[in-house]
Structure formats: structure tokens, C-alpha cells
Design an enzyme around this catalytic site. Structure first.
Site, short mmCIF file in Angstrom:
data_model
loop_
_atom_site.label_atom_id
_atom_site.label_comp_id
_atom_site.label_asym_id
_atom_site.label_seq_id
_atom_site.Cartn_x
_atom_site.Cartn_y
_atom_site.Cartn_z
N GLY A 98 0.84 -1.19 0.00
CA GLY A 98 0.00 0.00 0.00
C GLY A 98 0.88 1.24 0.00
O GLY A 98 2.01 1.21 0.48
N GLY A 146 0.65 -5.28 0.61
CA GLY A 146 -0.60 -5.22 -0.16
C GLY A 146 -0.55 -5.99 -1.47
O GLY A 146 -1.57 -6.46 -1.96
N GLU A 169 6.46 -6.34 7.84
CA GLU A 169 5.73 -5.38 8.68
C GLU A 169 6.22 -5.29 10.13
O GLU A 169 6.06 -4.24 10.77
CB GLU A 169 4.22 -5.73 8.68
N ASP A 177 -0.44 -8.12 7.51
CA ASP A 177 -1.90 -8.07 7.36
C ASP A 177 -2.35 -8.62 6.00
O ASP A 177 -1.78 -9.59 5.52
CB ASP A 177 -2.40 -6.65 7.61
#
Length: 338
Positions: A98, A146, A169, A177
Site C-alpha cells: 500500500g 498489499g 511489517e 496483514d
């Protein structure tokens, strides 16, 4: 009113018109650029999604997420669309994640964008996982964060020798995620726990050997593979799988090499099977091998809070559905924002 005054007013009016015209063109060009961040095209039997920000490693914006989701749902209902292909423009990346910069800038400007971005991104991840049409992700180049969420939940994931996979992350105060809590604990042994906690990078055929990709194809054959998929007439899932399998079988790059973590899998399985981060750290210390000590060094650089959240996320996610995991991760993402 004298002639000079009339000329002055006309001059100001013309300047005003010119300024408005320039602003209009700027707005239009900005809108066009945003629209072209992702290309959505119907080609042959397929709907083709191209992430089109090569200079920014095809990082995702909220606008891109919305366009992809909307088109994905339309193609899913279209009887003339038999498969969906997603790829990244350029040679460097499928999608590096992202666009955190945009979210960060929005937060600084007191625009509460994070809740909307994460919610819509995870909704798209779930749509990929539940897509009723065969979904083929060509994960050529950097595939992180992402980008993993846009590919790994789909039916077919095609890696090349230039694929670079990672979920880094824990180094930035987050957790893996986009459904990481679903797919990572389902990899062989404790491999997913190791990848999640250390952010370890897998390259090329190892992305396939780890079970993240379903097929491996030489990058120079990628365009031909896409052409062959597009040329299929009303293909079934089996027809698509057959084409991918043919290319996979023909690929000779690193065919004779073993999985780069093969010799370390016993250590990974024993050290990362603990229920707490403290126990994992103790296991690595007790092991004492150069591999274990290297991982210890890496883990010690990570956010301690992220490590604990991530371990719990994977343990909980191992028995949840993808949708349940994404709901959990949304709540976690919002807790990490404050």
C-alpha cells in the site's frame, strides 16, 4: 468609463480565463493520472488488471483499490469473462504494498484516511479469495504487503525468477496483514511463523517451493503465457491450470536447486513452535547455530509489540476463515494506528 479602463478590465478578465483554463487542465490531468494508476481491460476471454505505477513499484492507492474491486465484481458476474489476470507494469515490481506515504500525509493533514483504506483493502482481499472466476496473479518482481494480499488469496499465483516475496511489517510497527494471518500459518511446518516474525525474503523459485506461488515460469515467457491464456475459448478452471502447468514444466531456471530454507526447516519448526515470543527467542539462543543466531539478531531489531501481535495473529488465524481473519486484522490495524 474610458477606453484605457475597458482595456484593463478585459485584460484582467482574459488573465482570469487563462488561469481557469490552466487549473481545469491541471485538474483533468490529475484525474487522468489517477485513472491510469490501474488499467482495467477486457481482452479475449479475460479481464486484465494492470497495476500501472511502475516508478512507485505499483504501490496501491485507495482509488486503485476501489476501481479494482468494482471491476472485479462486474467481471465475476459477466458470462463472457472466464478468468481474471492481474499483473504489474514494468520489470521491478508486481506490487510493493500500500502507498503508506499517501496515508501518512493524509493523517498529518487530519484526514482520517487509515480506517477507510484498510477496510476497503481488506474487502478487496476477501473478494480475491472468494472470486467465482479463476484468478491468475503474475507475481513478477517485488511482491510485498498489499501486493501479497492482491495475489496470494487467488486460485493461481505465477512466480518468476525475479519475484521477491516478503512480509516485512514487524520492522515498521505493524503486522503481516492483508490476510497474512490466514495464509502464513497454513504454509509447511512453522515456515509462515518464521517469515512473519523475521520478514525473511524469498526469491524466484523459492516463492513456489514455499507454497506461496502455485506455478513458476521464466520471466521471458510471461508475455507468451498471457497470450496463451487470453487465446483460450470459454476456458474451464482445468483448461487454465493445464496451460500454467505446461509453462511450469518447461521452466528450467533453478530447477535442480533445493529450497533455500530446506536445510534449516527442522530448526525453524522447533524454534518457532513456541507459544510466546520470549520462548522463541530462548529457543534460538539454545540452538546456538549460526542460522539461529542470525535470526535472533534480526528479531531483536523488530518492534517487540509487533512481534507479539504477529505471533498471536497467526495462532488465532490458523483456525479461522479468511473473512474472519480479515475482520480480526482490521481491528488490529486500527489499534496499531493510535
Amino acid at each position: 468609463m474610458g477606453q484605457r479602463e475597458v482595456w484593463r478590465l478585459m485584460s484582467r478578465f482574459n488573465a482570469f480565463k487563462r488561469t481557469n483554463t490552466i487549473l481545469h487542465h491541471l485538474r483533468m490531468s490529475k484525474h487522468t493520472d489517477a485513472a491510469e494508476d490501474v488499467l482495467l481491460e477486457k481482452k479475449g476471454c479475460a479481464g486484465v488488471i494492470t497495476l500501472n505505477r511502475p516508478k512507485l513499484l505499483n504501490t496501491l492507492t485507495l482509488n486503485m483499490i476501489r476501481q479494482i474491486y468494482s471491476q472485479l465484481k462486474k467481471w465475476e458476474q459477466d458470462p463472457e469473462t472466464f478468468l481474471i489476470i492481474i499483473k504489474g507494469a514494468g520489470e521491478k515490481a508486481f506490487c510493493a504494498g500500500g502507498d503508506i506515504r499517501v496515508i501518512s500525509e493524509a493523517e498529518k493533514a487530519k484526514q482520517n484516511m487509515a480506517p477507510v483504506f484498510f477496510r476497503e483493502e481488506y474487502t478487496l482481499n476477501n473478494a480475491v479469495g472468494s472470486c467465482q472466476k479463476p484468478y491468475v496473479a503474475l507475481i513478477h518482481g517485488i511482491t510485498m504487503g498489499g501486493g501479497v494480499g492482491l495475489s496470494v488469496h487467488g486460485q493461481f499465483r505465477v512466480a518468476t525468477e525475479k519475484c521477491l516475496f516478503a512480509m516485512p511489517e514487524t520492522a515498521i510497527g505493524l503486522f503481516p496483514d492483508v490476510g497474512g494471518g490466514y495464509f502464513l500459518p497454513r504454509l509447511q511446518g512453522k515456515l509462515g511463523y518464521f517469515l512473519a516474525l523475521t520478514g525473511f525474503r524469498l526469491k524466484g523459485r523459492d516463492v513456489y517451493r514455499a507454497g506461496i506461488a502455485t506455478h513458476f515460469v521464466d520471466s521471458e515467457k510471461l508475455a507468451m503465457l498471457e497470450e496463451d491464456l487470453l487465446a483460450l475459448k470459454s476456458p474451464s478452471k482445468e483448461n487454465i491450470a493445464s496451460v500454467l502447468e505446461n509453462y511450469h514444466t518447461e521452466s528450467k531456471i533453478d530447477q535442480d536447486k533445493s529450497f533455500m530454507l530446506e536445510e534449516h526447516m527442522d530448526k525453524i519448526n522447533s524454534c518457532f513452535s513456541a507459544n510466546t515470543v520470549e520462548e522463541i527467542i530462548e529457543n534460538l539462543k539454545q540452538d546456538g547455530s549460526s542460522f539461529a543466531l542470525e535470526q535472533l539478531k534480526v528479531i531483536n531489531k523488530m518492534s517487540p509489540t509487533s512481534l507479539k501481535i504477529t505471533l498471536r495473529q497467526l495462532m488465532e488465524g490458523s483456525s479461522k476463515t479468511l473473512q474472519e481473519v480479515l475482520t480480526m486484522e482490521y481491528r488490529l490495524s486500527q489499534a496499531c494506528m493510535f
